[in-house]
Design a protein around this motif. Sequence first.
Motif, PDB file in Angstrom:
ATOM      1  N   THR A 157       0.846  -1.182   0.000  1.00  0.00           N
ATOM      2  CA  THR A 157       0.000   0.000   0.000  1.00  0.00           C
ATOM      3  C   THR A 157       0.888   1.241   0.000  1.00  0.00           C
ATOM      4  OG1 THR A 157      -0.055   0.175   2.408  1.00  0.00           O
ATOM      5  CG2 THR A 157      -1.715  -1.251   1.366  1.00  0.00           C
ATOM      6  N   ALA A 158       0.280   2.398  -0.201  1.00  0.00           N
ATOM      7  CA  ALA A 158       1.038   3.648  -0.220  1.00  0.00           C
ATOM      8  C   ALA A 158       1.768   3.861   1.111  1.00  0.00           C
ATOM      9  CB  ALA A 158       0.115   4.827  -0.521  1.00  0.00           C
ATOM     10  N   ARG A 159       1.105   3.590   2.220  1.00  0.00           N
ATOM     11  CA  ARG A 159       1.740   3.769   3.530  1.00  0.00           C
ATOM     12  C   ARG A 159       2.855   2.756   3.738  1.00  0.00           C
ATOM     13  NH1 ARG A 159       2.772   7.788   6.140  1.00  0.00           N
ATOM     14  NH2 ARG A 159       0.676   8.447   6.681  1.00  0.00           N
ATOM     15  N   GLU A 160       2.651   1.534   3.283  1.00  0.00           N
ATOM     16  CA  GLU A 160       3.701   0.519   3.402  1.00  0.00           C
ATOM     17  C   GLU A 160       4.926   0.901   2.580  1.00  0.00           C
ATOM     18  OE1 GLU A 160       0.640  -3.240   4.185  1.00  0.00           O
ATOM     19  OE2 GLU A 160       1.542  -2.938   2.203  1.00  0.00           O
ATOM     20  N   ARG A 161       4.717   1.566   1.448  1.00  0.00           N
ATOM     21  CA  ARG A 161       5.853   2.030   0.652  1.00  0.00           C
ATOM     22  C   ARG A 161       6.606   3.135   1.386  1.00  0.00           C
ATOM     23  NH1 ARG A 161       3.390   2.237  -5.558  1.00  0.00           N
ATOM     24  NH2 ARG A 161       2.594   0.091  -5.541  1.00  0.00           N
ATOM     25  N   ASP A 162       5.856   3.999   2.060  1.00  0.00           N
ATOM     26  CA  ASP A 162       6.515   5.034   2.861  1.00  0.00           C
ATOM     27  C   ASP A 162       7.427   4.393   3.907  1.00  0.00           C
ATOM     28  OD1 ASP A 162       5.163   7.020   1.488  1.00  0.00           O
ATOM     29  OD2 ASP A 162       3.554   7.192   2.980  1.00  0.00           O
ATOM     30  N   VAL A 163       6.910   3.393   4.596  1.00  0.00           N
ATOM     31  CA  VAL A 163       7.688   2.703   5.619  1.00  0.00           C
ATOM     32  C   VAL A 163       8.868   1.972   4.990  1.00  0.00           C
ATOM     33  CG1 VAL A 163       7.622   0.878   7.378  1.00  0.00           C
ATOM     34  CG2 VAL A 163       5.683   2.457   7.148  1.00  0.00           C
ATOM     35  N   PHE A 164       8.628   1.327   3.856  1.00  0.00           N
ATOM     36  CA  PHE A 164       9.694   0.622   3.133  1.00  0.00           C
ATOM     37  C   PHE A 164      10.873   1.543   2.840  1.00  0.00           C
ATOM     38  CE2 PHE A 164      11.793  -0.276  -0.865  1.00  0.00           C
ATOM     39  CZ  PHE A 164      12.074  -1.636  -0.812  1.00  0.00           C
ATOM     40  N   HIS A 165      10.602   2.717   2.312  1.00  0.00           N
ATOM     41  CA  HIS A 165      11.666   3.644   1.931  1.00  0.00           C
ATOM     42  C   HIS A 165      12.448   4.115   3.156  1.00  0.00           C
ATOM     43  CE1 HIS A 165      10.461   3.589  -2.166  1.00  0.00           C
ATOM     44  NE2 HIS A 165       9.328   4.252  -1.988  1.00  0.00           N
ATOM     45  N   LEU A 166      11.758   4.294   4.281  1.00  0.00           N
ATOM     46  CA  LEU A 166      12.446   4.753   5.479  1.00  0.00           C
ATOM     47  C   LEU A 166      13.280   3.634   6.096  1.00  0.00           C
ATOM     48  CD1 LEU A 166       9.693   7.023   7.058  1.00  0.00           C
ATOM     49  CD2 LEU A 166      11.697   7.694   5.719  1.00  0.00           C
ATOM     50  N   ILE A 167      12.818   2.399   5.996  1.00  0.00           N
ATOM     51  CA  ILE A 167      13.648   1.267   6.422  1.00  0.00           C
ATOM     52  C   ILE A 167      14.902   1.217   5.561  1.00  0.00           C
ATOM     53  CG2 ILE A 167      13.829  -1.250   6.552  1.00  0.00           C
ATOM     54  CD1 ILE A 167      10.818  -1.334   7.040  1.00  0.00           C
ATOM     55  N   ALA A 168      14.724   1.359   4.249  1.00  0.00           N
ATOM     56  CA  ALA A 168      15.854   1.315   3.320  1.00  0.00           C
ATOM     57  C   ALA A 168      16.856   2.430   3.596  1.00  0.00           C
ATOM     58  CB  ALA A 168      15.354   1.394   1.879  1.00  0.00           C
ATOM     59  N   ALA A 169      16.377   3.532   4.156  1.00  0.00           N
ATOM     60  CA  ALA A 169      17.260   4.651   4.502  1.00  0.00           C
ATOM     61  C   ALA A 169      17.951   4.445   5.841  1.00  0.00           C
ATOM     62  CB  ALA A 169      16.460   5.949   4.522  1.00  0.00           C
ATOM     63  N   GLY A 170      17.622   3.335   6.545  1.00  0.00           N
ATOM     64  CA  GLY A 170      18.301   3.007   7.787  1.00  0.00           C
ATOM     65  C   GLY A 170      17.646   3.538   9.044  1.00  0.00           C
ATOM     66  N   LEU A 171      16.402   4.024   8.963  1.00  0.00           N
ATOM     67  CA  LEU A 171      15.736   4.568  10.140  1.00  0.00           C
ATOM     68  C   LEU A 171      15.214   3.453  11.035  1.00  0.00           C
ATOM     69  CD1 LEU A 171      15.805   7.046   8.197  1.00  0.00           C
ATOM     70  CD2 LEU A 171      13.678   7.784   9.277  1.00  0.00           C
ATOM     71  N   SER A 172      15.208   3.705  12.335  1.00  0.00           N
ATOM     72  CA  SER A 172      14.666   2.756  13.304  1.00  0.00           C
ATOM     73  C   SER A 172      13.145   2.870  13.336  1.00  0.00           C
ATOM     74  CB  SER A 172      15.230   3.042  14.690  1.00  0.00           C
ATOM     75  OG  SER A 172      14.717   4.278  15.176  1.00  0.00           O
ATOM     76  N   ASN A 173      12.499   1.932  14.036  1.00  0.00           N
ATOM     77  CA  ASN A 173      11.038   1.999  14.168  1.00  0.00           C
ATOM     78  C   ASN A 173      10.593   3.307  14.804  1.00  0.00           C
ATOM     79  OD1 ASN A 173      11.012  -0.534  13.100  1.00  0.00           O
ATOM     80  ND2 ASN A 173      10.148  -1.553  14.885  1.00  0.00           N
ATOM     81  N   ALA A 174      11.319   3.736  15.833  1.00  0.00           N
ATOM     82  CA  ALA A 174      10.947   4.980  16.520  1.00  0.00           C
ATOM     83  C   ALA A 174      11.078   6.173  15.578  1.00  0.00           C
ATOM     84  CB  ALA A 174      11.826   5.177  17.752  1.00  0.00           C
ATOM     85  N   GLU A 175      12.140   6.191  14.786  1.00  0.00           N
ATOM     86  CA  GLU A 175      12.343   7.305  13.849  1.00  0.00           C
ATOM     87  C   GLU A 175      11.282   7.300  12.754  1.00  0.00           C
ATOM     88  OE1 GLU A 175      17.191   7.813  14.118  1.00  0.00           O
ATOM     89  OE2 GLU A 175      16.337   6.207  12.899  1.00  0.00           O
ATOM     90  N   ILE A 176      10.909   6.104  12.288  1.00  0.00           N
ATOM     91  CA  ILE A 176       9.863   6.006  11.267  1.00  0.00           C
ATOM     92  C   ILE A 176       8.535   6.496  11.835  1.00  0.00           C
ATOM     93  CG2 ILE A 176       8.508   4.398   9.857  1.00  0.00           C
ATOM     94  CD1 ILE A 176      11.029   2.676   9.638  1.00  0.00           C
ATOM     95  N   ALA A 177       8.241   6.087  13.066  1.00  0.00           N
ATOM     96  CA  ALA A 177       6.994   6.514  13.702  1.00  0.00           C
ATOM     97  C   ALA A 177       6.932   8.033  13.817  1.00  0.00           C
ATOM     98  CB  ALA A 177       6.872   5.869  15.086  1.00  0.00           C
ATOM     99  N   GLU A 178       8.046   8.637  14.209  1.00  0.00           N
ATOM    100  CA  GLU A 178       8.082  10.099  14.344  1.00  0.00           C
ATOM    101  C   GLU A 178       7.929  10.777  12.992  1.00  0.00           C
ATOM    102  OE1 GLU A 178      11.021  13.602  16.145  1.00  0.00           O
ATOM    103  OE2 GLU A 178      11.640  11.500  16.169  1.00  0.00           O
ATOM    104  N   ARG A 179       8.615  10.243  11.987  1.00  0.00           N
ATOM    105  CA  ARG A 179       8.570  10.855  10.658  1.00  0.00           C
ATOM    106  C   ARG A 179       7.170  10.788  10.040  1.00  0.00           C
ATOM    107  NH1 ARG A 179      12.642  11.261   6.668  1.00  0.00           N
ATOM    108  NH2 ARG A 179      14.060  11.305   8.447  1.00  0.00           N
ATOM    109  N   LEU A 180       6.479   9.658  10.260  1.00  0.00           N
ATOM    110  CA  LEU A 180       5.184   9.452   9.613  1.00  0.00           C
ATOM    111  C   LEU A 180       3.996   9.715  10.544  1.00  0.00           C
ATOM    112  CD1 LEU A 180       5.925   6.184   7.579  1.00  0.00           C
ATOM    113  CD2 LEU A 180       6.043   8.568   6.801  1.00  0.00           C
ATOM    114  N   PHE A 181       4.294  10.196  11.772  1.00  0.00           N
ATOM    115  CA  PHE A 181       3.247  10.497  12.740  1.00  0.00           C
ATOM    116  C   PHE A 181       2.396   9.258  13.036  1.00  0.00           C
ATOM    117  CE2 PHE A 181       4.138  14.391  10.328  1.00  0.00           C
ATOM    118  CZ  PHE A 181       4.570  15.207  11.359  1.00  0.00           C
TER     119      PHE A 181
END
Length: 227
Positions: A157-181
């Motif tokens: 899904t669109a949101r899963e792609r957002d998360v995918f790209h942030l994982i690929a950039a090396g962000l942690s779960n906490a950082e992804i949560a903060e970035r995507l609210f």
Amino acid sequence: MTVSVLLADDQALIRMAFRSLLDTMPDITVVGEAANGQEAVDLTRRTLPDVVLMDVRMPVMDGIEATRRITGGTASRVLILTTFDLDEYAFEGLRAGASGFLLKDVVPAVLQAAIRAVASGDAVLTPRITRGLVDRFAQIAPWPRADDAGALFARLTARERDVFHLIAAGLSNAEIAERLFLTEATVKTHITRILTKLQLRDRVQVVIFAYEHQLRTHGGQGPAPRP
């Protein structure tokens, strides 16, 4: 929550430096030190630390075999500390079950965040992860064929792609949560779905999948065309 840590490095000065640093962090407790891989395995079995900070080049038993035995026989998680981001041992450590790797020159705040992330079940890759490391993983990993990558990626899904790209950039779960609210629980749910849809084992493979299939990391809709 206090995180218990075991230090494994054959150089006493390095262990002393990391202990001195970690002792300044109120939420982290050093429960032991090991001068070689065998000691690390034995101490881990006795003290059951949340995280083992593992060097790789040690006598008696190297950090790779120690990592394999620790992750295969205990609930403790291993974070590889390496000197060079092209260090082949970092690659082998990930294959052996480590939750990630950092360079030894990591700044204190990043080290603290990495330890807490690994303790909570997350994985960590240094932001300076190299194409060489990715290429070595890609050579042995059972990736889908290139022409199947787009079909797999399209399942997200669109949101899963957002998360995918942030994982690929090396962000942690906490950082992804903060970035995507989002909440961290929601991020973990998205990651579980991403791994299932892309037929991958863990977030480390997500990073490699992104590089191997030349996926754009900022708003891309799928694999970039190959030359």
